[in-house]
Design an enzyme around this catalytic site. Structure first.
Site, PDB file in Angstrom:
ATOM      1  N   GLU A   1       7.739  12.735 -38.979  1.00  0.00           N
ATOM      2  CA  GLU A   1       7.113  11.416 -38.861  1.00  0.00           C
ATOM      3  C   GLU A   1       7.049  10.977 -37.406  1.00  0.00           C
ATOM      4  OE1 GLU A   1       8.418   9.654 -43.252  1.00  0.00           O
ATOM      5  OE2 GLU A   1       9.668   9.265 -41.505  1.00  0.00           O
TER       6      GLU A   1
ATOM      7  N   HIS B   1       0.867  -1.170   0.000  1.00  0.00           N
ATOM      8  CA  HIS B   1       0.000   0.000   0.000  1.00  0.00           C
ATOM      9  C   HIS B   1       0.908   1.224   0.000  1.00  0.00           C
ATOM     10  CE1 HIS B   1      -2.997   2.995   1.083  1.00  0.00           C
ATOM     11  NE2 HIS B   1      -3.962   2.085   1.014  1.00  0.00           N
ATOM     12  N   ASP B   2       0.870   1.986  -1.102  1.00  0.00           N
ATOM     13  CA  ASP B   2       1.864   3.046  -1.257  1.00  0.00           C
ATOM     14  C   ASP B   2       1.700   4.189  -0.256  1.00  0.00           C
ATOM     15  OD1 ASP B   2      -0.491   3.889  -2.423  1.00  0.00           O
ATOM     16  OD2 ASP B   2       0.402   4.529  -4.325  1.00  0.00           O
TER      17      ASP B   2
ATOM     18  N   SER C   1      20.618   4.002 -44.521  1.00  0.00           N
ATOM     19  CA  SER C   1      21.829   3.184 -44.472  1.00  0.00           C
ATOM     20  C   SER C   1      22.239   2.711 -45.860  1.00  0.00           C
ATOM     21  CB  SER C   1      21.596   1.970 -43.562  1.00  0.00           C
ATOM     22  OG  SER C   1      20.568   1.142 -44.092  1.00  0.00           O
TER      23      SER C   1
ATOM     24  N   ARG D   1      -1.298   6.297 -13.668  1.00  0.00           N
ATOM     25  CA  ARG D   1       0.145   6.263 -13.426  1.00  0.00           C
ATOM     26  C   ARG D   1       0.917   6.209 -14.747  1.00  0.00           C
ATOM     27  NH1 ARG D   1       1.387   3.853  -7.841  1.00  0.00           N
ATOM     28  NH2 ARG D   1      -0.651   3.867  -6.819  1.00  0.00           N
ATOM     29  N   ILE D   2       0.227   5.795 -15.807  1.00  0.00           N
ATOM     30  CA  ILE D   2       0.841   5.752 -17.134  1.00  0.00           C
ATOM     31  C   ILE D   2       0.435   6.967 -17.961  1.00  0.00           C
ATOM     32  CG2 ILE D   2       0.977   4.474 -19.308  1.00  0.00           C
ATOM     33  CD1 ILE D   2       0.394   1.924 -17.640  1.00  0.00           C
TER      34      ILE D   2
ATOM     35  N   SER E   1      -6.498   7.947   2.007  1.00  0.00           N
ATOM     36  CA  SER E   1      -5.382   7.967   1.058  1.00  0.00           C
ATOM     37  C   SER E   1      -5.611   8.919  -0.090  1.00  0.00           C
ATOM     38  CB  SER E   1      -5.138   6.556   0.513  1.00  0.00           C
ATOM     39  OG  SER E   1      -4.735   5.687   1.540  1.00  0.00           O
TER      40      SER E   1
ATOM     41  N   LYS F   1      19.382  10.292 -49.355  1.00  0.00           N
ATOM     42  CA  LYS F   1      18.092  10.502 -48.697  1.00  0.00           C
ATOM     43  C   LYS F   1      18.161  11.569 -47.614  1.00  0.00           C
ATOM     44  CE  LYS F   1      14.771   8.502 -49.325  1.00  0.00           C
ATOM     45  NZ  LYS F   1      14.315   7.176 -48.886  1.00  0.00           N
TER      46      LYS F   1
ATOM     47  N   THR G   1      -6.441  20.735 -52.625  1.00  0.00           N
ATOM     48  CA  THR G   1      -7.559  20.015 -52.015  1.00  0.00           C
ATOM     49  C   THR G   1      -7.572  18.614 -52.603  1.00  0.00           C
ATOM     50  OG1 THR G   1      -9.131  20.837 -53.670  1.00  0.00           O
ATOM     51  CG2 THR G   1      -8.890  22.124 -51.641  1.00  0.00           C
ATOM     52  N   HIS G   2      -7.755  17.632 -51.761  1.00  0.00           N
ATOM     53  CA  HIS G   2      -7.657  16.213 -52.160  1.00  0.00           C
ATOM     54  C   HIS G   2      -6.265  15.892 -52.703  1.00  0.00           C
ATOM     55  CE1 HIS G   2     -12.074  15.884 -51.864  1.00  0.00           C
ATOM     56  NE2 HIS G   2     -12.082  17.061 -52.466  1.00  0.00           N
TER      57      HIS G   2
END
Length: 435
Positions: A268, A59-60, A256, A303-304, A87, A261, A133-134
């Site tokens: 991205e 129990h934290d 590579s 928590r995440i 808590s 490039k 457009t498109h």
């Protein structure tokens, strides 16, 4: 941002709440003043010791209170730590402090990015570019308009996020089921004020999670806005387009196998991370429905998603700001691409001018479309074809056709649009907002 969500800072915020409680209670005569003073003077956080205790008690918060009490060295004073609390009084209120710190960093990042967008928008206000457009050439714009459009969206993101952060800046010291049974609503109000928070008007054992869902949704929309910017840069960097190029370092390598490039990898990356933030907002919505006055299913998720989403938003803002600030822009290429269809981008203006000068709309549309399709297929001048059409010349003389194909006419409203966005008419003026 990483330090905001560190275990050390989290437990420090827990201690900050605990000390605010004891000091407020001491002022109310509910806790000995000497005990509150000793807790302020001696109580310390030891993350390693907390983790050691938690491994046994599982129990934290209990592990935290036991470890802090050990540092006080005075059982009489230490027994008043966590008095009258459950808590989540500590955890939810401290979480509001953590989110407040994280939000300030994100707000700074939004402001900085807005400044960069504004600067570059004015830099390219009058740089013609083809609007698409498109993915197909439509009518002329300027690259500055594109940047101003992004700026306006980021301002909306700022307003949304500010509202969501404000809704998160609430504490609760209302006890196990939200009834304020042990300390009372007045004490709760004073404790929250001491911490610079509003007291939630009503809670269960937890602050209700619709606030958190709104906050994560605001982050998700912000991330989507940043993705919108970087997706556009990716498209404009394509070899066939090459109107913009994200920064490429002197020692950077793109492939590579292919030394030539120069890939838009930073853009991205931002696009990919936006997917994570959006997914986290869905998890926040799933946290709204808890059993009765609370269960713990939301806790592991938060928590995440709270650290991850704020850290990602902060990083993405920094990354996108750097891309836009340092990207290379090729005005000559923009003009080359605008001219690539030999004047087809003026077809809409031609149709409008013909109707304005008396031509039946359906007839005018057929004339313009026929010449447009022929010019496209043969890669010949649309303007020359139109000028040789007796049907069209019946309504538009040489001077009128020159007006139709005048690029400056297409962009005549740019100044007015910039004034609506920035509240000023030139790069050197102070905006009304600044005044």
């Amino acid at each position: 941002m990483g330090r905001v969500w560190s275990d050390e800072n989290k437990f420090q915020k827990w201690l900050e709440v605990e000390l605010a409680v004891t000091e407020t209670l001491a002022e109310a005569g509910m806790v000995p003043r000497e005990a509150a003073a000793k807790l302020r003077e001696r109580a310390r956080v030891d993350v390693a010791r907390i983790n050691e205790i938690e491994a046994n008690v599982r129990h934290d918060v209990i592990a935290f209170t036991v470890a802090v009490q050990e540092t006080v060295g005075d059982p009489e004073a230490a027994r008043w730590l966590h008095y009258g609390l459950t808590s989540n009084d500590v955890v939810d209120t401290a979480q509001a402090l953590l989110v407040r710190d994280a939000s300030r960093l994100i707000e700074q990042g939004i402001a900085r990015f807005g400044e960069i967008l504004e600067k570059r928008a004015w830099e390219f206000k009058d740089t013609p570019e083809i609007g698409r457009t498109h993915g197909i050439h439509a009518e002329p714009i300027t690259f500055g308009l594109k940047l101003a459009n992004w700026y306006a969206e980021i301002r909306r993101d700022a307003a949304r996020f500010e509202m969501a952060a404000r809704e998160m800046a609430v504490g609760k010291i209302s006890g196990a089921v939200g009834t304020c049974t042990h300390l009372g609503p007045e004490i709760e109000q004073k404790i929250c004020q001491r911490l610079g928070l509003a007291a939630a008007p009503i809670t269960s054992q937890v602050v209700e999670r619709d606030r958190h869902a709104q906050y994560l949704s605001a982050l998700a929309i912000l991330a989507a806005s940043l993705e919108r910017v970087t997706v556009e840069i990716r498209h404009l960097q394509r070899t066939e387009v090459r109107e913009v190029e994200e920064p490429f370092g002197g020692e950077q390598r793109g492939s590579s196998a292919m030394p030539h490039k120069r890939n838009p990898v930073s853009s991205e990356q931002v696009s990919g991370l936006a997917r994570v933030v959006r997914a986290n907002s869905l998890a926040a919505m799933e946290n709204i429905a808890l059993w009765h006055e609370r269960d713990i299913s939301h806790s592991s998720v938060e928590r995440i998603i709270l650290p991850d989403s704020t850290i990602l938003a902060d990083y993405m803002l920094h990354r996108t700001a750097e891309i836009v600030a340092k990207m290379r822009v090729f005005p000559e290429r923009m003009m080359h691409n605008l001219d690539a269809t030999h004047g087809l981008v003026f077809s809409g203006q031609l149709l409008q001018d013909l109707v304005e000068h008396g031509a039946p709309r359906e007839d005018a549309y057929k004339w313009v479309q026929g010449h447009a399709m022929a010019a496209w297929e043969s890669e010949s001048s649309f303007q020359d074809r139109v000028a040789a059409d007796a049907n069209i010349r019946k309504f538009l003389d040489e001077k009128a056709l020159a007006h139709t194909f005048d690029l400056r006419r297409q962009l005549r409203a740019v100044d007015a649009i910039f004034f609506r966005v920035f509240g000023r008419r030139s790069a050197g003026e102070k905006s009304s907002a600044a005044r």
